[in-house]
Design an enzyme around this catalytic site. Structure first.
Site, PDB file in Angstrom:
ATOM      1  N   LYS A   3      40.819  36.268  80.391  1.00 45.44           N
ATOM      2  CA  LYS A   3      40.548  35.174  79.449  1.00 45.44           C
ATOM      3  C   LYS A   3      40.654  34.025  79.050  1.00 45.44           C
ATOM      4  O   LYS A   3      40.104  33.315  78.562  1.00 45.44           O
ATOM      5  CB  LYS A   3      42.593  35.740  78.365  1.00 45.44           C
ATOM      6  CG  LYS A   3      42.561  35.333  77.145  1.00 45.44           C
ATOM      7  CD  LYS A   3      43.601  36.139  76.535  1.00 45.44           C
ATOM      8  CE  LYS A   3      43.981  37.662  76.362  1.00 45.44           C
ATOM      9  NZ  LYS A   3      44.941  37.644  75.195  1.00 45.44           N
ATOM     10  N   LEU A  60      52.119  33.235  59.882  1.00 44.35           N
ATOM     11  CA  LEU A  60      50.648  33.369  60.520  1.00 44.35           C
ATOM     12  C   LEU A  60      50.127  34.883  59.869  1.00 44.35           C
ATOM     13  O   LEU A  60      50.529  36.094  59.506  1.00 44.35           O
ATOM     14  CB  LEU A  60      50.291  33.113  61.936  1.00 44.35           C
ATOM     15  CG  LEU A  60      50.818  31.589  62.102  1.00 44.35           C
ATOM     16  CD1 LEU A  60      49.987  31.875  63.583  1.00 44.35           C
ATOM     17  CD2 LEU A  60      50.351  31.071  61.499  1.00 44.35           C
ATOM     18  N   ALA A  63      48.213  47.037  45.051  1.00 53.14           N
ATOM     19  CA  ALA A  63      47.930  49.366  45.724  1.00 53.14           C
ATOM     20  C   ALA A  63      47.244  49.838  46.773  1.00 53.14           C
ATOM     21  O   ALA A  63      45.681  48.659  46.833  1.00 53.14           O
ATOM     22  CB  ALA A  63      48.284  49.863  44.562  1.00 53.14           C
ATOM     23  N   CYS A 110      52.777  43.130  61.967  1.00 50.98           N
ATOM     24  CA  CYS A 110      53.429  43.082  62.055  1.00 50.98           C
ATOM     25  C   CYS A 110      54.527  43.824  61.577  1.00 50.98           C
ATOM     26  O   CYS A 110      55.968  44.400  61.623  1.00 50.98           O
ATOM     27  CB  CYS A 110      53.689  41.383  61.327  1.00 50.98           C
ATOM     28  SG  CYS A 110      53.744  39.478  62.194  1.00 50.98           S
TER      29      CYS A 110
END
Length: 441
Positions: free
Chosen positions: A35, A152, A254, A262
């Protein structure tokens, strides 16, 4: 100021790039060498609008760099942010092993006064343990531990960092508070509200915020079910209650249920903490149960709209990520809905603008298309599971020509029933009455 970000996931990379854009010198650290190599080549491992540009700009300016070596990044830092993952364990608790490993790795290299900042979402008391670990590994270190939770939204993270609703700083140490204020000074000049709290209060604030938002989503979804039974329109109900300043309009859309990185894990962690301290959160536990049932109910809704059976039918699916403008598949409703449809005998052809590569890790036996219209030829129905903007402007005549029958099941309410009826579609949405071609509302 000199800053290190431990972890280059969603929070660490976005926050690090934005701190660099504010003028600080930021080094992002990660143990994943592949990475880091990609980031050094300006290859961004996640999809987030604007992130590639802000990373490239600050790397070129010399304010942002990447490394696998904590010994290179940590010494002489003013602040070190722990931004590693805290996934749920089987018992519902947050897995803090990466947070504690980061604390151990930091301890050996501290040089001069440093603020260690928990940016990861962590349960109350984590900052205490981080402090204990660092003290045990480096008794002479001069540091304080603060909590600075992130707020965030994926797909809007750059703007959320640069123009936040608030910044929460949890510490009782005067020096730490001064360092944190200096870091965020450019945002303070823009009159961003700064909330100074204790460390425990800051840690709990993040969980409480996400649990409350999850509750709003689940509430309006249940109201949507009532609307369908009584002939009301959930979008009008949402506007009617959202105009009340005590309620507000956000998170009252909806849909198919909440997902992402999260809400599911944070509500789970909050309920686990609550049970441990002898104060079970009955409301939040009900929210979690209702959200799980919501996804199953959406699969049933699709089957019913298709005439009660989908065995042998081809369903075209638009969108698989949990929300638009991200490639995040964590707890996406599609991960529950699509397998249920497959178990009922349907074949699935799907397209997502950014999420297909990630989705392949979780979903199998799917024919992936190169674009939105590629899912449609010969399909018995078209499903909208994620509200990407490009799905809002489909050529409806072209869609109708390609489908076996003009049936659209829109779990994100991105079209109006009357519009779809005039276009010749049988249209099913959430919390609104179905429309048929003969209806000219």
């Amino acid at each position: 100021m000199k800053v290190a970000m431990i972890g280059t996931g969603y929070v660490g990379l976005v926050s690090g790039a934005c701190f660099a854009d504010l003028g600080h010198h930021v080094t992002c650290v990660d143990t994943d060498a592949a990475k880091i190599e990609k980031l050094c080549r300006a290859e961004i491992p996640i999809y987030e609008p604007g992130l590639e540009d802000i990373v490239a700009r600050n790397v070129e300016a010399g304010r942002l760099s990447f490394t696998t070596d904590a010994a290179e990044a940590v010494p002489s830092c003013d602040a070190i942010f722990i931004c590693v993952g805290t996934p749920p364990r089987e018992d519902g608790d947050a897995d803090l092993s990466w947070v504690y490993a980061a604390a151990q790795g930091i301890a050996a290299h501290l040089d001069g006064y440093t603020v260690i900042v928990d940016k990861s979402t962590v349960p109350v008391g984590t900052g205490d343990e981080v402090e204990r670990i660092i003290r045990a590994n480096n008794p002479d270190a001069d540091f304080d531990v603060a909590s600075n939770p992130e707020f965030l939204r994926e797909g809007n993270a750059i703007d959320d960092f640069m123009r936040p609703d608030r910044i929460v700083i949890g510490t009782n140490a005067t020096r730490a508070r001064e360092v944190m204020q200096a870091l965020y000074r450019p945002l303070m000049l823009a009159e961003t509200p700064i909330l100074h709290t204790s460390r425990a209060t800051a840690e709990l604030t993040k969980y409480a915020a996400n649990a409350f938002l999850a509750m709003k989503v689940t509430f309006i979804n249940e109201i949507a079910d009532i609307c369908e039974q009584v002939g009301a329109d959930v979008q009008d109900v949402s506007r009617g209650i959202g105009l009340d300043s005590r309620i507000g309009t956000k998170f009252l859309q909806a849909g198919a249920g909440f997902g992402g990185s999260c809400f599911p894990k944070d509500t789970l962690a909050l309920t686990s903490t609550a049970r441990k301290v002898g104060r079970p959160t009955q409301i939040v536990e009900a929210v979690m149960a209702a959200n799980a049932e919501r996804k199953r109910r959406m699969a049933d809704k699709i089957v019913a709209a298709c005439g009660g059976t989908i065995a042998g039918k081809l369903l075209g699916v638009l969108g698989v990520t949990f929300k638009p403008n991200t490639d995040d598949m964590r707890d996406a409703p599609s991960l529950d809905i699509i397998p249920l449809l497959q178990q009922a005998g349907a074949r699935i052809r799907a397209y997502d603008p950014e999420g297909m590569s990630e989705a392949r890790k979780y979903l199998s036996d799917i024919e992936w298309s190169a674009d939105a219209y590629g899912v449609m030829p010969g399909a018995d129905a078209l499903l909208i599971l994620t509200e990407w903007n490009e799905f809002r402007v489909l050529d409806l005549d072209r869609v109708k020509r390609q489908l076996k029958r003009p049936l659209m099941i829109d779990l994100r309410n991105i079209y109006m029933p009357g519009e779809m009826a005039r276009a010749g579609f049988e249209y099913h949405s959430v919390g609104r009455m179905p429309s048929h071609p003969h209806m000219r509302r």
